[in-house]
Design a protein around this motif. Structure first.
Motif, PDB file in Angstrom:
ATOM      1  N   ALA A 108       2.502 -16.565  43.134  1.00 42.29           N
ATOM      2  CA  ALA A 108       3.876 -16.986  43.397  1.00 42.29           C
ATOM      3  C   ALA A 108       4.710 -15.724  43.621  1.00 42.29           C
ATOM      4  O   ALA A 108       4.737 -14.836  42.768  1.00 42.29           O
ATOM      5  N   PRO A 109       5.383 -15.628  44.774  1.00 42.88           N
ATOM      6  CA  PRO A 109       6.167 -14.418  45.069  1.00 42.88           C
ATOM      7  C   PRO A 109       7.195 -14.078  44.006  1.00 42.88           C
ATOM      8  O   PRO A 109       7.478 -12.903  43.769  1.00 42.88           O
ATOM      9  N   VAL A 110       7.775 -15.087  43.332  1.00 44.30           N
ATOM     10  CA  VAL A 110       8.811 -14.796  42.342  1.00 44.30           C
ATOM     11  C   VAL A 110       8.249 -13.942  41.208  1.00 44.30           C
ATOM     12  O   VAL A 110       8.922 -13.028  40.715  1.00 44.30           O
ATOM     13  N   PHE A 111       7.005 -14.177  40.801  1.00 37.90           N
ATOM     14  CA  PHE A 111       6.397 -13.379  39.739  1.00 37.90           C
ATOM     15  C   PHE A 111       6.100 -11.969  40.238  1.00 37.90           C
ATOM     16  O   PHE A 111       6.273 -10.983  39.516  1.00 37.90           O
ATOM     17  N   ARG A 112       5.635 -11.868  41.467  1.00 34.14           N
ATOM     18  CA  ARG A 112       5.268 -10.561  41.998  1.00 34.14           C
ATOM     19  C   ARG A 112       6.492  -9.687  42.237  1.00 34.14           C
ATOM     20  O   ARG A 112       6.453  -8.475  41.996  1.00 34.14           O
ATOM     21  N   THR A 113       7.580 -10.278  42.709  1.00 34.11           N
ATOM     22  CA  THR A 113       8.786  -9.474  42.901  1.00 34.11           C
ATOM     23  C   THR A 113       9.404  -9.083  41.560  1.00 34.11           C
ATOM     24  O   THR A 113       9.942  -7.975  41.424  1.00 34.11           O
ATOM     25  N   MET A 114       9.328  -9.963  40.564  1.00 37.27           N
ATOM     26  CA  MET A 114       9.816  -9.591  39.239  1.00 37.27           C
ATOM     27  C   MET A 114       8.973  -8.460  38.663  1.00 37.27           C
ATOM     28  O   MET A 114       9.501  -7.517  38.067  1.00 37.27           O
ATOM     29  N   ALA A 115       7.646  -8.543  38.842  1.00 36.83           N
ATOM     30  CA  ALA A 115       6.775  -7.476  38.361  1.00 36.83           C
ATOM     31  C   ALA A 115       7.095  -6.164  39.064  1.00 36.83           C
ATOM     32  O   ALA A 115       7.179  -5.104  38.426  1.00 36.83           O
ATOM     33  N   LEU A 116       7.304  -6.231  40.382  1.00 39.66           N
ATOM     34  CA  LEU A 116       7.639  -5.020  41.140  1.00 39.66           C
ATOM     35  C   LEU A 116       8.954  -4.430  40.644  1.00 39.66           C
ATOM     36  O   LEU A 116       9.072  -3.211  40.456  1.00 39.66           O
ATOM     37  N   GLY A 117       9.943  -5.273  40.416  1.00 41.47           N
ATOM     38  CA  GLY A 117      11.232  -4.790  39.938  1.00 41.47           C
ATOM     39  C   GLY A 117      11.128  -4.099  38.595  1.00 41.47           C
ATOM     40  O   GLY A 117      11.699  -3.018  38.390  1.00 41.47           O
ATOM     41  N   VAL A 118      10.408  -4.704  37.663  1.00 45.68           N
ATOM     42  CA  VAL A 118      10.263  -4.115  36.332  1.00 45.68           C
ATOM     43  C   VAL A 118       9.462  -2.812  36.403  1.00 45.68           C
ATOM     44  O   VAL A 118       9.822  -1.806  35.756  1.00 45.68           O
ATOM     45  N   MET A 119       8.397  -2.784  37.190  1.00 50.61           N
ATOM     46  CA  MET A 119       7.596  -1.573  37.302  1.00 50.61           C
ATOM     47  C   MET A 119       8.408  -0.429  37.909  1.00 50.61           C
ATOM     48  O   MET A 119       8.302   0.726  37.476  1.00 50.61           O
ATOM     49  N   VAL A 120       9.248  -0.752  38.904  1.00 52.39           N
ATOM     50  CA  VAL A 120      10.114   0.280  39.492  1.00 52.39           C
ATOM     51  C   VAL A 120      11.095   0.796  38.446  1.00 52.39           C
ATOM     52  O   VAL A 120      11.339   2.012  38.348  1.00 52.39           O
ATOM     53  N   ALA A 121      11.667  -0.105  37.647  1.00 50.62           N
ATOM     54  CA  ALA A 121      12.629   0.304  36.618  1.00 50.62           C
ATOM     55  C   ALA A 121      11.976   1.227  35.594  1.00 50.62           C
ATOM     56  O   ALA A 121      12.554   2.257  35.206  1.00 50.62           O
ATOM     57  N   VAL A 122      10.776   0.866  35.141  1.00 51.47           N
ATOM     58  CA  VAL A 122      10.087   1.696  34.138  1.00 51.47           C
ATOM     59  C   VAL A 122       9.692   3.039  34.752  1.00 51.47           C
ATOM     60  O   VAL A 122       9.835   4.095  34.119  1.00 51.47           O
ATOM     61  N   ALA A 123       9.194   3.006  36.001  1.00 54.49           N
ATOM     62  CA  ALA A 123       8.819   4.256  36.666  1.00 54.49           C
ATOM     63  C   ALA A 123      10.031   5.167  36.844  1.00 54.49           C
ATOM     64  O   ALA A 123       9.933   6.393  36.665  1.00 54.49           O
ATOM     65  N   ALA A 124      11.180   4.582  37.184  1.00 53.56           N
ATOM     66  CA  ALA A 124      12.403   5.375  37.323  1.00 53.56           C
ATOM     67  C   ALA A 124      12.773   6.020  36.000  1.00 53.56           C
ATOM     68  O   ALA A 124      13.182   7.193  35.944  1.00 53.56           O
ATOM     69  N   MET A 125      12.636   5.268  34.911  1.00 52.37           N
ATOM     70  CA  MET A 125      12.966   5.813  33.601  1.00 52.37           C
ATOM     71  C   MET A 125      12.007   6.932  33.212  1.00 52.37           C
ATOM     72  O   MET A 125      12.422   7.950  32.641  1.00 52.37           O
ATOM     73  N   LEU A 126      10.735   6.767  33.517  1.00 53.92           N
ATOM     74  CA  LEU A 126       9.770   7.819  33.213  1.00 53.92           C
ATOM     75  C   LEU A 126      10.082   9.085  34.007  1.00 53.92           C
ATOM     76  O   LEU A 126       9.996  10.207  33.488  1.00 53.92           O
ATOM     77  N   LEU A 127      10.437   8.898  35.276  1.00 55.81           N
ATOM     78  CA  LEU A 127      10.761  10.054  36.111  1.00 55.81           C
ATOM     79  C   LEU A 127      11.983  10.791  35.569  1.00 55.81           C
ATOM     80  O   LEU A 127      12.002  12.022  35.491  1.00 55.81           O
TER      81      LEU A 127
END
Length: 782
Positions: free
Chosen positions: A315-334
């Protein structure tokens, strides 16, 4: 102090990197200023392109219906919406009311994106007129994809408002796109309100933890920078990926909470290192990155890996939510691994400036002998069975309601009841069949060529079967149109109707090759209600097979909003065991590498599942069953929002690992010094409990602030995350972990020798403040 003989090249990579960032602080800050400005410019692309909640499931029955309607039918209509006319002064049978409707619809039909308008007075359909004589429905066909329709909805409502501004008849546009547009706008307002409440309280918690405004403000500012960076990246991706509005709330919530937490851990360690190293700024920053920074990196990667488990959901809604959260965490790590050490280097000892009167600035490590946390842990470890047993029983009791968990979907009409879309939806709900605003779409298709006598006869039986169902208020069917125009529904009448259809009137009901026909089914209940969902399952499992199954090659597929809700609920049920297995398995491997123990990873996973399960149980009890819901400004809906359990599971599993890593890594460090399990646990808790408690308090505050929103899924997500973090940081980390480790004794650290030799070494223990880190050649660094 670290030994003078330690060479720079012998230090771990993160130590050298942290020292470099501290040494070139202004250069790093300058790069980040450019990055943040660029991100700010891209944020509007993300926020303006958000759509309402999409429930599409790849390969599902409802997705097939949408594809068939788009590919095989000539109609440009992609959504059936409604204009709801209402007047407190005029009756619908008056000439003035009739003229007002005609004028408004005439203006609306000229607007871009509107391809079909039905005047209820011309059609003479009684179901479009309310019994009280005050409200009238006008069906409207909208064109374009989901984003285009949602963008057009506010403009169309402005046209309606202008057309009725001086008259006694009000016109409201409602339907999926109009409601989604209203929900997105309300969500923006809710997020701003939640931030205005959560951030000041988070600052207060940080001040209480650090005692100085500079140290307290740094995690807050960098957390906000992380959210801005994440939004900018998502804005850059918006041209390739469509994002659900819920992604904005999720990224804001998690970005702030994780950003503040990760910086909190690093700033706490930096202050300890500064105190132990006599003000050596570069050395303390390097040591902070090699210790707390490494643990943050490991924890962040764990969260990313956990959330990536959502990618297996179709379901695209789950994949886009996962992408959003992963980007947020990656940004914080950076930010945590570049901007944070640079700022710490620039601040130096000024990180303790602007002290709060009356607050003690404790920068050094905890005094275990005087620590209240040490005394509490001692109590737990003296009675591990009693204390651990009672705590486990409380958590298991909270898990029990999960057995009654039901998944559903709230379209958000209640949250926007004061908007035209919400007001119109409410009028339809009160005065008409609520399902009229979001009807079921059914496609009946034959694989034997054109629809013939046998297929049309079966279609008639199917239509009659639908009308006999108590939940169905109306069915729009090809058979009825043929009977009305030609006296009967057979192949000859269909051929004649096709030949005479010069204006495309049949395009909504008949495919180009006449092999498929579409039906619209109006339910007496809202599309997101249990009766409508049960209707979908009855049509799929009973009515369609029994009515159409006797004709070779004839089949039916059910779509529409209710069909999508059923499909996504089924997909969640299918994917949940797989996601649980993937997330748990990968977490076990990561913790196995970090702790070099078999028992500790298994215990961590079990306790994570227990705390997450307890949060789900309380979520079910409050928001599904309604017990205590009024305390949170909600009502029992009879279900939990369909995509919340999986999303909250993977997020909470990752967050729980944060505290596990910080706590157990410090306990392992103490164990390595004296091989005394009890002393190691007591000292580990004493050293980390204050920071973990502050971090958990900040997360709880940020998450709980989102319970102030009106949108149901955001309120539910905020509740689930705040409750789970509260349980994890209190009952689990400072009660169950010490009790379990006391009972396990030396077995906590057991690992078969062959496995110990085979596994790569990943050292997460922090070492005492001021100690030189082990040479890079002696260990693998994160």
């Amino acid at each position: 102090m670290e030994p003078s003989g330690t060479r720079e090249v012998d230090r771990p990579v993160l130590h050298r990197w942290g020292a470099w960032c501290a040494r070139h602080g202004w250069r790093v800050v300058g790069v980040w200023v450019v990055v943040l400005v660029g991100a700010a410019l891209l944020v509007p692309r993300f926020t303006e392109g958000l759509t309402g909640s999409s429930l599409e499931v790849t390969g599902s029955e409802s997705a097939h219906v949408a594809a068939l309607l788009a590919e095989e039918f000539d109609t440009p209509v992609t959504e059936d919406a409604l204009v709801v006319f209402d007047s407190a002064e005029l009756r619908s049978d008056s000439a003035a009311y009739r003229q007002a409707v005609a004028d408004v619809l005439g203006t609306l039909s000229e607007q871009a994106g509107v391809v079909e308008v039905e005047n209820p007075y011309a059609s003479g359909d009684d179901v479009l007129f309310a019994r009280d004589g005050r409200t009238v429905l006008a069906p409207v066909g909208l064109a374009g994809d989901e984003r285009a329709r949602q963008e057009a909805a506010p403009s169309l409502q402005e046209v309606l408002d202008a057309a009725t501004a001086q008259g006694p008849v009000r016109a409201d546009l409602t339907g999926s796109s109009a409601l989604n547009a209203a929900v997105v706008e309300r969500q923006d307002e809710d997020i701003a309100r939640a931030e205005s409440v959560g951030l000041p309280i988070a600052l207060i918690v940080l001040v209480l933890a650090f005692g100085t405004l500079v140290a307290a403000g740094l995690p807050l500012l960098l957390g906000m920078a992380a959210v801005l960076t994440a939004f900018g990246v998502l804005g850059a991706l918006s041209g390739l990926v469509g994002f659900d509005a819920f992604v904005q709330a999720t990224v804001t919530m998690l970005g702030l909470a994780l950003g503040i937490d990760y910086c909190l851990f690093a700033v706490s360690r930096q202050r300890e290192e500064l105190a132990a190293r006599g003000g050596d700024v570069e050395g303390s920053v390097g040591a902070t990155m090699a210790t707390a920074g490494k643990a943050v990196l490991f924890s962040g990667c764990t969260v990313i890996i956990s959330v990536a488990g959502l990618m297996v959901v179709r379901a695209p809604v789950f994949r886009t939510m996962a992408l959003g959260v992963m980007v947020a965490v990656a940004a914080m790590l950076l930010i945590g691994l570049t901007l944070l050490p640079a700022v710490l280097g620039l601040l130096g000892t000024r990180v303790d400036r602007l002290a709060i009167p009356g607050r003690r600035r404790s920068a050094g490590p905890a005094d275990v002998a005087r620590s209240r946390w040490a005394r509490w842990t001692g109590v737990v470890m003296r009675r591990p069975v009693l204390v651990g047993g009672v705590t486990s029983a409380v958590l298991l009791l909270a898990v029990v309601p999960v057995g009654q968990l039901r998944l559903g979907f709230d379209v958000g009409a209640a949250a926007v009841s004061d908007t035209p879309a919400g007001r119109g939806y409410q009028l339809v709900d009160e005065k008409f069949a609520p399902g009229a605003a979001t009807p079921l779409g059914i496609v009946v298709r034959t694989s034997e060529g054109e629809l013939g006598d046998a297929e049309l006869a079966a279609l008639g039986r199917f239509t009659d079967r639908l009308l006999d169902h108590p939940e169905v208020s109306e069915v729009v069917s090809l058979g009825d149109v043929l009977t009305e125009d030609g006296g009967r529904a057979d192949a000859a009448t269909l051929r004649a109707a096709r030949a005479a259809d010069t204006d495309g009137a049949l395009a909504r009901l008949l495919s180009r090759d006449a092999s498929a026909t579409a039906l619209l089914v109006m339910s007496r209940s809202p599309a997101d209600s249990q009766p409508s969902l049960d209707l979908v399952r009855w049509i799929r499992d009973t009515a369609a097979p029994e009515s159409l199954g006797e004709v070779p090659g004839l089949s039916a597929r059910v779509g529409g909003l209710s069909g999508q809700i059923v499909d996504v609920a089924d997909e969640v049920a299918r994917a949940t065991p797989l996601v649980l297995l993937i997330v748990s398995g990968l977490s076990f491997l990561l913790l196995l590498l970090a702790f070099r123990s078999l028992l500790l990873p298994l215990g961590a996973i079990a306790m994570n599942l227990l705390s997450v399960g307890a949060a789900f149980g309380l979520l079910t009890l409050v928001f599904q069953e309604g017990h205590g819901a009024s305390l949170f400004g909600a009502e029992g809906t009879g279900f939990v929002q369909v995509y919340l359990p999986l999303l909250t599971f993977v997020v909470l599993f990752g967050l729980s690992m944060d505290y596990e890593v910080f706590l157990i890594s410090r306990i392992k460090e103490e164990w390595g010094r004296g091989r005394d399990n009890t002393r190691a646990v007591v000292a580990g808790v004493a050293h980390t409990a204050k920071v973990i408690t502050a971090a958990a308090a900040i997360m709880v505050v940020v998450f709980a602030a989102f319970m102030l929103t009106e949108v149901s899924e955001i309120k539910q997500l905020g509740f689930a995350l705040s409750v789970a973090v509260l349980l994890d940081a209190t009952l689990v980390r400072v009660v169950l972990v010490p009790a379990l480790m006391r009972l396990s004794g030396r077995h906590n650290w057991w690992l078969p020798r062959w496995l110990d030799r085979a596994l790569p070494r990943l050292e997460l223990t922090e070492g005492r403040p001021g100690e030189a880190p082990a040479p890079a050649a002696d260990r693998t660094t994160a």
